[in-house]
Every structure is written in C-alpha cells, then in structure tokens.
Design a protein around this motif. Sequence first.
Motif, PDB file in Angstrom:
ATOM      1  N   LEU A 272       4.812  -7.332  -0.591  1.00 57.00           N
ATOM      2  CA  LEU A 272       4.439  -6.214   0.276  1.00 57.00           C
ATOM      3  C   LEU A 272       4.159  -4.958  -0.537  1.00 57.00           C
ATOM      4  O   LEU A 272       4.703  -4.780  -1.624  1.00 57.00           O
ATOM      5  N   ALA A 273       3.321  -4.090   0.023  1.00 56.01           N
ATOM      6  CA  ALA A 273       2.998  -2.820  -0.621  1.00 56.01           C
ATOM      7  C   ALA A 273       2.910  -1.730   0.442  1.00 56.01           C
ATOM      8  O   ALA A 273       2.594  -2.003   1.599  1.00 56.01           O
ATOM      9  N   ASP A 274       3.207  -0.514   0.042  1.00 53.18           N
ATOM     10  CA  ASP A 274       3.035   0.663   0.895  1.00 53.18           C
ATOM     11  C   ASP A 274       2.014   1.572   0.225  1.00 53.18           C
ATOM     12  O   ASP A 274       2.035   1.741  -0.998  1.00 53.18           O
ATOM     13  N   VAL A 275       1.120   2.148   1.019  1.00 56.50           N
ATOM     14  CA  VAL A 275       0.056   3.007   0.501  1.00 56.50           C
ATOM     15  C   VAL A 275       0.142   4.376   1.153  1.00 56.50           C
ATOM     16  O   VAL A 275       0.217   4.480   2.377  1.00 56.50           O
ATOM     17  N   TRP A 276       0.157   5.416   0.336  1.00 59.31           N
ATOM     18  CA  TRP A 276       0.132   6.793   0.815  1.00 59.31           C
ATOM     19  C   TRP A 276      -1.261   7.343   0.569  1.00 59.31           C
ATOM     20  O   TRP A 276      -1.724   7.392  -0.582  1.00 59.31           O
ATOM     21  N   LEU A 277      -1.927   7.754   1.638  1.00 59.77           N
ATOM     22  CA  LEU A 277      -3.274   8.304   1.528  1.00 59.77           C
ATOM     23  C   LEU A 277      -3.234   9.821   1.681  1.00 59.77           C
ATOM     24  O   LEU A 277      -2.626  10.328   2.629  1.00 59.77           O
ATOM     25  N   PRO A 278      -3.881  10.532   0.792  1.00 64.25           N
ATOM     26  CA  PRO A 278      -3.887  12.005   0.873  1.00 64.25           C
ATOM     27  C   PRO A 278      -4.835  12.495   1.959  1.00 64.25           C
ATOM     28  O   PRO A 278      -5.795  11.820   2.321  1.00 64.25           O
ATOM     29  N   GLU A 279      -4.542  13.684   2.480  1.00 65.72           N
ATOM     30  CA  GLU A 279      -5.447  14.301   3.450  1.00 65.72           C
ATOM     31  C   GLU A 279      -6.745  14.707   2.781  1.00 65.72           C
ATOM     32  O   GLU A 279      -7.815  14.615   3.372  1.00 65.72           O
TER      33      GLU A 279
ATOM     34  N   LEU B 275       9.689   9.458  -2.458  1.00 61.68           N
ATOM     35  CA  LEU B 275       9.517  10.886  -2.741  1.00 61.68           C
ATOM     36  C   LEU B 275       8.379  11.125  -3.724  1.00 61.68           C
ATOM     37  O   LEU B 275       7.572  12.049  -3.534  1.00 61.68           O
ATOM     38  N   LEU B 276       8.292  10.316  -4.760  1.00 60.36           N
ATOM     39  CA  LEU B 276       7.217  10.462  -5.735  1.00 60.36           C
ATOM     40  C   LEU B 276       5.862  10.160  -5.094  1.00 60.36           C
ATOM     41  O   LEU B 276       4.892  10.889  -5.296  1.00 60.36           O
ATOM     42  N   ALA B 277       5.794   9.107  -4.280  1.00 57.69           N
ATOM     43  CA  ALA B 277       4.535   8.755  -3.615  1.00 57.69           C
ATOM     44  C   ALA B 277       4.095   9.870  -2.663  1.00 57.69           C
ATOM     45  O   ALA B 277       2.912  10.228  -2.611  1.00 57.69           O
TER      46      ALA B 277
ATOM     47  N   ALA C 248       0.463  14.384  -1.540  1.00 57.04           N
ATOM     48  CA  ALA C 248       0.303  15.797  -1.192  1.00 57.04           C
ATOM     49  C   ALA C 248      -0.593  16.518  -2.204  1.00 57.04           C
ATOM     50  O   ALA C 248      -1.232  17.517  -1.865  1.00 57.04           O
ATOM     51  N   GLN C 249      -0.660  15.987  -3.427  1.00 57.52           N
ATOM     52  CA  GLN C 249      -1.508  16.585  -4.464  1.00 57.52           C
ATOM     53  C   GLN C 249      -2.892  15.946  -4.516  1.00 57.52           C
ATOM     54  O   GLN C 249      -3.667  16.232  -5.421  1.00 57.52           O
ATOM     55  N   GLY C 250      -3.188  15.054  -3.568  1.00 57.10           N
ATOM     56  CA  GLY C 250      -4.526  14.486  -3.471  1.00 57.10           C
ATOM     57  C   GLY C 250      -4.715  13.102  -4.070  1.00 57.10           C
ATOM     58  O   GLY C 250      -5.836  12.599  -4.131  1.00 57.10           O
ATOM     59  N   HIS C 251      -3.643  12.467  -4.504  1.00 58.29           N
ATOM     60  CA  HIS C 251      -3.740  11.145  -5.116  1.00 58.29           C
ATOM     61  C   HIS C 251      -3.363  10.053  -4.112  1.00 58.29           C
ATOM     62  O   HIS C 251      -2.490  10.249  -3.277  1.00 58.29           O
ATOM     63  N   VAL C 252      -3.999   8.903  -4.221  1.00 61.23           N
ATOM     64  CA  VAL C 252      -3.561   7.726  -3.476  1.00 61.23           C
ATOM     65  C   VAL C 252      -2.392   7.144  -4.254  1.00 61.23           C
ATOM     66  O   VAL C 252      -2.479   6.945  -5.463  1.00 61.23           O
ATOM     67  N   ALA C 253      -1.284   6.878  -3.579  1.00 58.95           N
ATOM     68  CA  ALA C 253      -0.103   6.315  -4.239  1.00 58.95           C
ATOM     69  C   ALA C 253       0.242   4.981  -3.590  1.00 58.95           C
ATOM     70  O   ALA C 253       0.203   4.849  -2.365  1.00 58.95           O
TER      71      ALA C 253
END
Length: 80
Positions: free
Chosen positions: A12-19, A46-48, A53-58
């Motif tokens: 499994l993976a989780d993806v954080w997408l920036p606005e 927290l790191l993701a 928040a800084q514009g990166h996909v994590a």
Amino acid sequence: YGPDSGRSVAPLADVWLPERPRGSSVLLVHGGFFVAGHRQMLPMRLLAERLAAQGHVAVTFDYRLVFRGAKIDDSVHDVV
C-alpha cells in the motif's frame, strides 16, 4: 512488489498532492531496518504533509518486513 508469503504487509501507498504543484515528487521510505515500521508512522505523515504544503507530491509506502514473513532480499527489492 514481489509475491507475498501471506504474513507480510500489503503493498500500500499514501499520496499527498499539493494545492499548487511545483513539479517535483518525493518518495519517502520509512526506517526500521526492514523489520518494523509502516507508511503511516507519525514522522512520515508530518514530513509528507510539510512537503505537500511546499508544493511537492509526497508518497509513503509499505514494504515487506523480515519479521512478518519476508526475507531481507524481498524487503530490499521492494524499496529499490
């Protein structure tokens, strides 16, 4: 991700997408020496969140763990 012995973690993976994407992505690998840990550990989240928040996909992900039925080669294969 190779075949599972049935006792290991699911792939499994989780993806954080920036606005506001900046065009970069970061793959976060949790620590634990291939025997412990998971993608949703607080430091990983927290790191993701900060990266997004800084514009990166994590992306955080789980890999097969030695103490959960995998061999060390399986764990390394999942990460590399």
